[in-house]
Design a protein around this motif. Structure first.
Motif, PDB file in Angstrom:
ATOM      1  N   TYR A  10       0.764  -1.117   0.076  1.00  0.00           N
ATOM      2  CA  TYR A  10      -0.064  -0.030   0.076  1.00  0.00           C
ATOM      3  C   TYR A  10       0.840   1.182   0.017  1.00  0.00           C
ATOM      4  CZ  TYR A  10      -3.240   3.668   1.205  1.00  0.00           C
ATOM      5  OH  TYR A  10      -4.039   4.673   1.273  1.00  0.00           O
ATOM      6  N   ASN A  12       0.471   5.650   0.740  1.00  0.00           N
ATOM      7  CA  ASN A  12      -0.424   6.515   1.136  1.00  0.00           C
ATOM      8  C   ASN A  12      -0.838   7.395  -0.207  1.00  0.00           C
ATOM      9  OD1 ASN A  12      -0.182   5.931   4.167  1.00  0.00           O
ATOM     10  ND2 ASN A  12       1.945   6.725   3.958  1.00  0.00           N
ATOM     11  N   THR A  30      -3.734   7.234   4.991  1.00  0.00           N
ATOM     12  CA  THR A  30      -3.458   5.551   4.844  1.00  0.00           C
ATOM     13  C   THR A  30      -4.632   4.965   5.137  1.00  0.00           C
ATOM     14  OG1 THR A  30      -1.309   6.058   6.152  1.00  0.00           O
ATOM     15  CG2 THR A  30      -2.399   4.033   6.593  1.00  0.00           C
ATOM     16  N   ASN A  31      -5.759   5.603   6.049  1.00  0.00           N
ATOM     17  CA  ASN A  31      -7.172   5.075   6.144  1.00  0.00           C
ATOM     18  C   ASN A  31      -8.007   6.294   6.570  1.00  0.00           C
ATOM     19  OD1 ASN A  31      -8.964   3.828   8.353  1.00  0.00           O
ATOM     20  ND2 ASN A  31      -8.724   2.320   6.921  1.00  0.00           N
ATOM     21  N   SER A  63      -3.018   8.966   8.635  1.00  0.00           N
ATOM     22  CA  SER A  63      -2.125   9.437   7.576  1.00  0.00           C
ATOM     23  C   SER A  63      -0.700   9.351   7.600  1.00  0.00           C
ATOM     24  CB  SER A  63      -2.523  11.174   7.162  1.00  0.00           C
ATOM     25  OG  SER A  63      -2.251  11.791   8.483  1.00  0.00           O
ATOM     26  N   ASN A  66       4.001   4.653   7.847  1.00  0.00           N
ATOM     27  CA  ASN A  66       4.959   3.582   7.132  1.00  0.00           C
ATOM     28  C   ASN A  66       4.383   2.094   7.253  1.00  0.00           C
ATOM     29  OD1 ASN A  66       5.874   2.913   9.763  1.00  0.00           O
ATOM     30  ND2 ASN A  66       7.495   4.569   9.591  1.00  0.00           N
ATOM     31  N   ARG A  70       1.220   0.985   9.744  1.00  0.00           N
ATOM     32  CA  ARG A  70       0.320   0.635   9.152  1.00  0.00           C
ATOM     33  C   ARG A  70      -0.052  -0.952   9.884  1.00  0.00           C
ATOM     34  NH1 ARG A  70       2.501   2.268   4.120  1.00  0.00           N
ATOM     35  NH2 ARG A  70       2.879   0.219   3.697  1.00  0.00           N
TER      36      ARG A  70
END
Length: 131
Positions: A10, A12, A30-31, A63, A66, A70
């Motif tokens: 993934y 960002n 990030t999510n 946000s 790394n 995550r």
């Protein structure tokens, strides 16, 4: 296996997040959770303080994370405890807009769509639940 692969590959995504009372912020997303319920994707859940009758979402933005961060986020969502994680912010709002240069995946009640822009708004009395 799929979750582990996602954690590793993934990237960002740069997004603009607009919350009327706070203005616009550009984040390396990030999510992003825009919640009326803290639960999603099976057993994953946020620890947000939910109020189902206040006409507001809880927005949780994670946000610039790394790979180790995550992984910590995934474990925290599994246990419903994001307290103390770096790069996690939350707000309460009736309206939120998300905008990205490239399409982003958006999960809506288990269905996944892609879009560059999305507008979320609580609309009173639009969803009726039978007793």
């Amino acid at each position: 296996y799929a979750a582990l692969t996602s954690l590793l590959v993934y990237r960002n995504q740069p997004v603009r997040l607009t919350i009327p009372a706070l203005g616009t912020r550009t984040l390396a997303m990030t999510n992003l959770g825009i919640l009326k319920s803290p639960h999603f994707s099976g057993e994953l859940h946020y620890d947000a303080d939910m109020n189902y009758e206040n006409g507001r979402f809880v927005v949780v933005a994670c946000s610039a994370m790394n790979i180790p961060q995550r992984y910590a986020l995934f474990r925290a969502l599994k246990h419903g405890s994001l307290s103390g994680l770096e790069h996690v912010h939350s707000w309460s709002t009736p309206v939120v807009d998300v905008e990205s240069v490239s399409p982003i995946a958006i999960e809506l009640d288990g269905e996944i769509i892609t879009a560059r822009k999305a507008h979320f708004e609580v609309r009173p009395r639009m969803l009726k639940v039978c007793p």
